[in-house]
Write a protein that holds these residues in place. Structure first.
Motif, PDB file in Angstrom:
ATOM      1  N   ARG A 150     -32.443 -11.204  43.259  1.00  0.00           N
ATOM      2  CA  ARG A 150     -32.813 -10.068  41.993  1.00  0.00           C
ATOM      3  C   ARG A 150     -30.925  -9.689  41.380  1.00  0.00           C
ATOM      4  N   ARG A 151     -30.419  -9.469  42.760  1.00  0.00           N
ATOM      5  CA  ARG A 151     -28.950  -8.831  42.560  1.00  0.00           C
ATOM      6  C   ARG A 151     -28.028  -9.352  43.846  1.00  0.00           C
ATOM      7  N   PRO A 152     -27.262 -10.744  43.321  1.00  0.00           N
ATOM      8  CA  PRO A 152     -26.921 -11.820  44.274  1.00  0.00           C
ATOM      9  C   PRO A 152     -25.859 -10.849  44.719  1.00  0.00           C
ATOM     10  N   GLY A 153     -24.776 -10.512  44.440  1.00  0.00           N
ATOM     11  CA  GLY A 153     -23.885  -9.577  44.513  1.00  0.00           C
ATOM     12  C   GLY A 153     -23.522  -8.099  45.492  1.00  0.00           C
ATOM     13  N   ARG A 154     -24.648  -7.744  45.804  1.00  0.00           N
ATOM     14  CA  ARG A 154     -25.172  -6.914  46.863  1.00  0.00           C
ATOM     15  C   ARG A 154     -25.662  -7.284  48.002  1.00  0.00           C
ATOM     16  N   PHE A 155     -25.143  -6.796  49.565  1.00  0.00           N
ATOM     17  CA  PHE A 155     -26.066  -7.030  50.567  1.00  0.00           C
ATOM     18  C   PHE A 155     -27.351  -5.991  50.222  1.00  0.00           C
ATOM     19  N   PRO A 156     -28.775  -6.466  50.193  1.00  0.00           N
ATOM     20  CA  PRO A 156     -29.199  -5.188  50.476  1.00  0.00           C
ATOM     21  C   PRO A 156     -29.388  -4.165  52.132  1.00  0.00           C
ATOM     22  N   ALA A 157     -28.021  -3.665  52.493  1.00  0.00           N
ATOM     23  CA  ALA A 157     -27.967  -3.145  54.429  1.00  0.00           C
ATOM     24  C   ALA A 157     -29.403  -2.646  54.367  1.00  0.00           C
ATOM     25  N   PHE A 158     -29.541  -1.901  53.509  1.00  0.00           N
ATOM     26  CA  PHE A 158     -30.212  -0.355  53.869  1.00  0.00           C
ATOM     27  C   PHE A 158     -31.812  -0.940  53.949  1.00  0.00           C
ATOM     28  N   GLN A 159     -32.002  -1.665  53.047  1.00  0.00           N
ATOM     29  CA  GLN A 159     -33.611  -2.368  52.746  1.00  0.00           C
ATOM     30  C   GLN A 159     -33.991  -3.220  54.290  1.00  0.00           C
ATOM     31  N   VAL A 160     -32.649  -4.528  54.562  1.00  0.00           N
ATOM     32  CA  VAL A 160     -32.889  -5.173  56.048  1.00  0.00           C
ATOM     33  C   VAL A 160     -33.490  -4.664  56.627  1.00  0.00           C
ATOM     34  N   VAL A 161     -32.256  -3.478  57.398  1.00  0.00           N
ATOM     35  CA  VAL A 161     -32.089  -2.134  58.294  1.00  0.00           C
ATOM     36  C   VAL A 161     -33.759  -1.957  58.515  1.00  0.00           C
ATOM     37  N   ASN A 162     -33.957  -0.994  57.163  1.00  0.00           N
ATOM     38  CA  ASN A 162     -35.086  -0.114  57.195  1.00  0.00           C
ATOM     39  C   ASN A 162     -36.178  -1.324  57.322  1.00  0.00           C
ATOM     40  N   HIS A 163     -36.858  -2.383  57.581  1.00  0.00           N
ATOM     41  CA  HIS A 163     -37.363  -3.352  56.909  1.00  0.00           C
ATOM     42  C   HIS A 163     -37.976  -3.610  58.358  1.00  0.00           C
ATOM     43  N   ALA A 164     -36.499  -4.181  59.124  1.00  0.00           N
ATOM     44  CA  ALA A 164     -36.725  -4.665  60.183  1.00  0.00           C
ATOM     45  C   ALA A 164     -37.329  -3.096  61.669  1.00  0.00           C
ATOM     46  N   ALA A 165     -36.198  -2.416  61.243  1.00  0.00           N
ATOM     47  CA  ALA A 165     -37.084  -0.970  62.145  1.00  0.00           C
ATOM     48  C   ALA A 165     -38.317  -0.750  62.123  1.00  0.00           C
ATOM     49  N   LEU A 166     -39.179  -0.756  60.490  1.00  0.00           N
ATOM     50  CA  LEU A 166     -40.316  -1.189  60.637  1.00  0.00           C
ATOM     51  C   LEU A 166     -41.657  -1.389  61.378  1.00  0.00           C
ATOM     52  N   VAL A 167     -40.732  -3.311  61.258  1.00  0.00           N
ATOM     53  CA  VAL A 167     -41.361  -4.113  62.470  1.00  0.00           C
ATOM     54  C   VAL A 167     -41.769  -3.675  63.709  1.00  0.00           C
ATOM     55  N   LEU A 168     -40.102  -2.764  64.243  1.00  0.00           N
ATOM     56  CA  LEU A 168     -39.803  -2.722  65.801  1.00  0.00           C
ATOM     57  C   LEU A 168     -40.945  -1.397  65.744  1.00  0.00           C
ATOM     58  N   MET A 169     -40.794  -0.718  65.359  1.00  0.00           N
ATOM     59  CA  MET A 169     -41.405   1.018  65.621  1.00  0.00           C
ATOM     60  C   MET A 169     -42.864   0.815  65.366  1.00  0.00           C
ATOM     61  N   SER A 170     -43.647  -0.297  64.538  1.00  0.00           N
ATOM     62  CA  SER A 170     -44.964  -0.424  65.219  1.00  0.00           C
ATOM     63  C   SER A 170     -45.159  -1.444  65.507  1.00  0.00           C
ATOM     64  N   PHE A 171     -44.160  -2.222  66.525  1.00  0.00           N
ATOM     65  CA  PHE A 171     -44.479  -3.084  67.210  1.00  0.00           C
ATOM     66  C   PHE A 171     -45.128  -1.856  68.727  1.00  0.00           C
ATOM     67  N   LEU A 172     -44.142  -0.646  68.863  1.00  0.00           N
ATOM     68  CA  LEU A 172     -44.127   0.002  69.604  1.00  0.00           C
ATOM     69  C   LEU A 172     -45.101   1.377  69.654  1.00  0.00           C
TER      70      LEU A 172
END
Length: 283
Positions: A150-172
């Motif tokens: 929806r916003r090709p010119g911007r990389f949603p760095a916070f969202q990507v990192v946040n989602h990856a962190a949530l996956v890691l956290m719930s695994f732990l």
């Protein structure tokens, strides 16, 4: 009829044999290995970055038409979060009812929710719903892909990192039977249900909200979640030294560092993006 319905729902939420006898194990649970965790997080980051680069190389800076997909994703996340919240709540009540005789002299139910006894294994009702929460993080991670399209010119760095962190956290949480995860999941799922219900109504055209109104609501929910999670973290620390130890404190320490890092990214993201540009539709 209402009593029968409640009993029927309670069976499917906390008394079904698959829930009662659940066990977190690499041989019995999909995605329960470190290799899967590392590979899935790496693939998620790589796919997001590759998609962003491809869109830039094609010179596509206009939003990609997605039709009802964002609204359907929000609806799915709302329903899944509500189901996990209800299931975790019912299962917590059932676990306290069935095991309280064993620890009632030393702990209150609230203390048990915050501080699992040393030696707790990831099996039973609450860990079934913790596993469901872990799996739901992969569905939640699609949000960043939708934001990219929806916003090709911007990389949603916070969202990507946040989602990856949530996956890691719930695994732990599952891997180390970490204390306080029940309260954390209850807090997070009720916030996710509210936020995604709000997004669904907006994306489906049921309500029309201005950017500042969406920002205020999402920001309020996130602040409430930060405050409650901070309280759970401090509560575990107090009980760990007061009651002779809580299970999974090594994971708790790593989780605290990870949450602090994500919190810094969160503050940076909202201050730089949301406040300055009022671009808060998909924060």
């Amino acid at each position: 009829m209402s009593l029968q319905l409640i009993q029927h729902l309670n069976f499917w939420l906390s008394e079904h044999p698959s829930i009662v006898h659940f066990r977190w194990s690499p041989t019995e649970s999909w995605g329960a290995t470190w290799s899967f965790l590392i590979a899935s997080i790496a693939a998620y980051i790589a796919i997001s970055a590759t998609l962003h680069v491809l869109l830039l190389l094609r010179g596509r800076l206009k939003p990609v038409p997605l039709g009802p997909v964002p609204a359907l994703h929000s609806l799915a996340m709302c329903l899944v979060s509500a189901a996990i919240f209800t299931g975790m709540l019912a299962s917590s009540v059932a676990e306290i009812r069935d095991t309280r005789w064993f620890w009632q002299r030393n702990k209150t139910p609230f203390q048990w929710l915050l501080c699992f006894p040393l030696g707790t294994r990831p099996s039973g009702r609450v860990f079934f719903w913790s596993y469901a929460f872990y799996l739901s993080r992969f569905l939640h991670a699609l949000r960043a892909v939708l934001a990219l399209l929806r916003r090709p010119g911007r990389f949603p760095a916070f969202q990507v990192v946040n989602h990856a962190a949530l996956v890691l956290m719930s695994f732990l949480w599952l891997e180390f039977s970490q204390s306080f995860q029940v309260l954390a999941i209850l807090s997070m799922t009720v916030v996710f249900a509210l936020v995604h219900a709000f997004r669904f109504c907006t994306e489906a055209g049921l309500t029309k909200q201005q950017h500042h109104e969406r920002f205020a609501f999402v920001m309020l929910c996130r602040v409430a979640l930060v405050v409650t999670n901070t309280a759970w973290h401090l509560g575990v620390l107090v009980l760990h030294f007061w009651k002779g130890g809580c299970n999974g404190m090594g994971a708790w320490l790593f989780n605290t560092v990870l949450n602090s890092f994500v919190l810094l990214l969160f503050l940076n993201f909202y201050v730089r993006k949301c406040l300055s540009e009022r671009d808060v539709g998909y924060c």
